[in-house]
Each structure stands twice: as C-alpha cells, then as structure tokens.
Design a protein around this motif. Structure first.
Motif, short mmCIF file in Angstrom:
data_model
loop_
_atom_site.label_atom_id
_atom_site.label_comp_id
_atom_site.label_asym_id
_atom_site.label_seq_id
_atom_site.Cartn_x
_atom_site.Cartn_y
_atom_site.Cartn_z
N LEU A 225 -37.75 29.31 20.46
CA LEU A 225 -38.58 28.20 20.83
C LEU A 225 -38.40 28.14 22.42
O LEU A 225 -39.18 27.92 23.22
CB LEU A 225 -38.52 27.08 19.98
CG LEU A 225 -39.24 27.02 18.77
CD1 LEU A 225 -39.01 25.77 17.91
CD2 LEU A 225 -41.03 26.99 19.04
N VAL B 134 -46.87 24.98 19.46
CA VAL B 134 -46.44 25.69 18.45
C VAL B 134 -47.02 25.99 17.01
O VAL B 134 -47.87 25.19 16.72
CB VAL B 134 -44.71 25.19 18.07
CG1 VAL B 134 -44.22 25.25 19.32
CG2 VAL B 134 -44.98 24.15 17.42
N HIS C 272 -40.37 29.98 24.99
CA HIS C 272 -41.63 29.57 24.98
C HIS C 272 -42.05 28.39 26.00
O HIS C 272 -41.58 27.36 25.80
CB HIS C 272 -42.22 29.12 23.57
CG HIS C 272 -43.78 28.84 23.40
ND1 HIS C 272 -44.64 29.72 23.96
CD2 HIS C 272 -44.36 27.97 22.71
CE1 HIS C 272 -45.81 29.10 23.65
NE2 HIS C 272 -45.62 27.99 23.11
N ALA D 17 -44.01 31.96 20.77
CA ALA D 17 -43.61 30.87 19.74
C ALA D 17 -44.36 31.63 18.71
O ALA D 17 -43.62 31.39 17.58
CB ALA D 17 -44.43 29.75 20.07
#
Length: 418
Positions: free
Chosen positions: A10, A137, A13, A4
């Motif tokens: 994303l 994140v 991740h 991330a």
C-alpha cells in the motif's frame, strides 16, 4: 490496474501514501493546537477550570451535532475539492489566533469560536476521509488501509504533544499555534495532490437533506451487524467516557501517582494503539471482521474495571495494564467497525452513513464525562468507576447476542480504486 489493486504494498500506492501523510500532519496540527489553545486560555486569558473544560468540550460538540449534515455534504460535492477547502480553512482559522494576539485583540470568546469552527472542520474532514478511502483502495484491502491510517494518525498523537510543549515553552502558546497552522497547511497541500478522479461524483438521485439523512439511517438499520456495532460502541463510549473524565483526578488524588507516572500511562496507551493498528489486519483476517469486533469490544469493556481495581494496590501497574489492554483492543475494534461500515455501505451513501455513525459515537463521550463527574461528586470516584466499567462491559457484550442474518454482503456499487 492500480498498484493498490495489483497487490503491491500500500505504501507504494501514491494516493494512499498521500492519505497517510495527511493523517500525520493532521494529527500533529490537532495536538499542537489543542495544547496551545488550552494553555493560552488558562495562562494568557485567565480561564478557570470550567473555562478550560468548556474549550475542550466545544471542540467535540460540532462533531456530535453536525456530523450527519457533513455526511450529506460529502455525498453531494466534489470530494477532493472539499478536502482541500476544509484543510485550508483549518490552517486559516488556527493561524488567526496568533495574529489576533499580536494585534492585541485576542479575547477568550474568540478562542471559543475558534474551538467550535476548528471542531466542525475536523469532524467534517473525518467523514470525508471515510468516504474517500474506499475510492482509493479496493474493498479487499480496506482492512489493511484502515490499520495503516490509524498507525499514521497515532504517530502524530505521540509526537504532537511533545512538540507542542516544546514550542509553547520556547515562544509562548499564541506563537506556537503558527506551527499548528503550518501543519494544517501541509495537510492541505497533501490532499491537493490527490488524484482529480476523487472529484468525480457518484451517480445519485438528488434528495432534500432530511430525506437524505433518513436514507443513510436506513442503511444502518438494514445492516444488523453494523447497527449492533454502532449501538454497542455508543454504550462503550458512554462508560469509558465517564471513566476517562475521572481518570486524572482519581490517579492523582486517590492513588497519589506522580506526574511522570501519569504521563507514562498515556505514553503506554499510545504505544499500544500503534501495536493494535499493526496487529488489527492479521487478527481480523484470521478471526473474521465480526469476530474480531466481538472479542475486542468485550476485552475493551472489561479493561475499564482495571481502573477502580487500582484502589486495591499496585495502582501504577494496574493503570498501565488498563492502558495497554484498552489501547490494543479498542484500536482493533474501531478498525474492524470502520472497515465493516465501508464495505457494506453503497458508494453514494458513504458520507451520510459515516456522519451518522460518527455523531452517535461522539455524542455519548461528553454525556458520559459529564455524568461521571456529577455522580462522582455524590458517590465518590470508585463506585462511579465501577458503574462506568459495568456500562462499558454490558454494552460490549451485546455484540454477542444473535443477529438476524449470519452474513452481510458488501455493497455492489463500489467504484474502482484510483
């Protein structure tokens, strides 16, 4: 450096992908549970209109009352353990209803208890997830992450009612709750798979609960834009809550819309919400988080006027326009507000701030709904809908008043993503 943080998508991740899956499972479980509980109360236990409304209200009441305390809890415990405990408890609570029904011991009062406990667990989970995301994140990707989570949650809201309706039709409302329980159990497994690093406690000074709440309130008061967002959002929810409470009755009785037309407006709203989640990041990055919040808040408030305007003609068209406009703008507004809240809140206080904000925003919804229903009985639907729209628009317009500071710095003690 994590995926991330390194700029990879994303969805690659793993911790964030697990959170997206959790949002879908949670949304499916909640939609199936809400529909099945309501039908069980009405068709199986003889609840009248007030009884059915009370069941729905009891699912929201814990969020308005207990969210601040949930925030204190979130800031003090091991976060992954709390997520697992809450989701597992949700599966057990919902699953207990078909078991009680099979044993012949199910009563209406038990459904009300389930509604309260389930609501408390739902909103505790919401606060915990708001605190967890910034630990998954990095700060610069919170906007995109909140947008993706909103899209995941909305996808469950679209499929959940349809799946719940099919299950209720096939096996009945009580057995259908087993599917809701299964969705919550899957949610528990997904949060259990989150990294153990989420259990690391952020260094903090132990404080009594009341003092901890005051410190969380101090964060909101110290951030002019966040404070303005919360107060404006409360007023917007007050006006839109009153309009929403009258929406079905007004559309069916005064506009004479058919069931499929009414259903189409809700379907369009869900689609607009997904579109808003997909567009929120791009729009907020170009306009800035604060400007995006200002613009979308104003558009959402103005959109409520489309509901009473439907009395002038072309009712279905104007209601569809309302659902599209409010779905798009309201979604971007909420994503921008949530991202701002996460960015400016110190890491060890995210639970308390999220709990306080959630309590304020939730409390005004039932107040607006009850006030709208009571006033409509005296003055009629259209005048009250116009008044509700005015409250929503004026509240959103307060975002445009000058704030004390031009910029607000993000919190500096944000831990590294996991």
């Amino acid at each position: 450096m994590t995926a991330a943080a390194a700029g990879a998508p994303l969805w690659r991740h793993r911790p964030f992908a697990l959170l997206c899956g959790e949002q879908i499972a949670s949304s499916l479980g909640r939609q199936i549970t809400t529909l099945a509980l309501a039908l069980l109360a009405v068709t199986g236990l003889g609840a009248g209109p007030f009884g059915a409304a009370a069941l729905l209200a009891l699912t929201y009441l814990p969020g308005a009352v207990l969210s601040p305390l949930a925030g204190v809890l979130v800031d003090r415990v091991r976060l992954r353990n709390l997520l697992v405990a809450v989701t597992a408890a949700q599966a057990l609570v919902v699953g207990s209803v078909p078991l009680a029904d099979a044993a012949g011991h199910l009563a209406r009062g038990y459904l009300y208890v389930v509604a309260v406990v389930s609501g408390a667990l739902t909103f505790t989970l919401s606060v915990a997830l708001q605190a967890a995301l910034p630990r998954v994140v990095e700060p610069g990707r919170l906007l995109g992450a909140n947008s993706a989570l909103t899209a995941a949650r909305t996808s469950g809201q679209i499929g959940g009612p349809a799946l719940g309706g099919i299950l209720v039709g096939l096996v009945g409302p009580a057995p259908a709750l087993l599917a809701g329980s299964a969705a919550y159990a899957l949610e528990a497994l997904l949060v259990l798979a989150l990294p153990a690093a989420l259990n690391a406690r952020v260094k903090q000074v132990a404080r009594p609960p009341l003092e901890a709440l005051r410190s969380g309130l101090g964060v909101v008061r110290a951030q002019p834009r966040l404070r303005r967002m919360v107060l404006s959002g409360a007023g917007l929810n007050l006006g839109s809550g009153a309009a929403t409470a009258l929406y079905v009755f007004y559309a069916a009785r005064e506009l004479a819309l058919s069931a499929w037309q009414l259903g189409a407006t809700y379907a369009v709203y869900s689609a607009a919400t997904i579109a808003g989640a997909l567009l929120a990041g791009r729009f907020a990055r170009r306009a800035g988080l604060w400007r995006a919040t200002q613009v979308c808040g104003l558009v959402a408030g103005a959109a409520v006027f489309l509901i009473p305007s439907a009395s002038l003609g072309a009712g279905i068209v104007l209601l569809l326009a309302y659902q599209v406009t409010y779905g798009l703008s309201g979604t971007v507004w909420m994503i921008s507000m949530t991202t701002t809240q996460q960015q400016v809140t110190p890491a060890d206080m995210r639970g308390r701030v999220a709990g306080l904000v959630q309590a304020v925003l939730l409390a005004t919804v039932p107040v607006g709904a009850l006030a709208g229903g009571a006033l409509a009985a005296w003055f009629g639907n259209v005048p009250v809908l116009l008044g509700s729209a005015a409250v929503a628009l004026v509240s959103a317009a307060t975002l445009w008043a000058p704030v004390r500071s031009a910029t607000e710095e993000p919190a500096k003690d944000v831990p590294s993503p996991i």
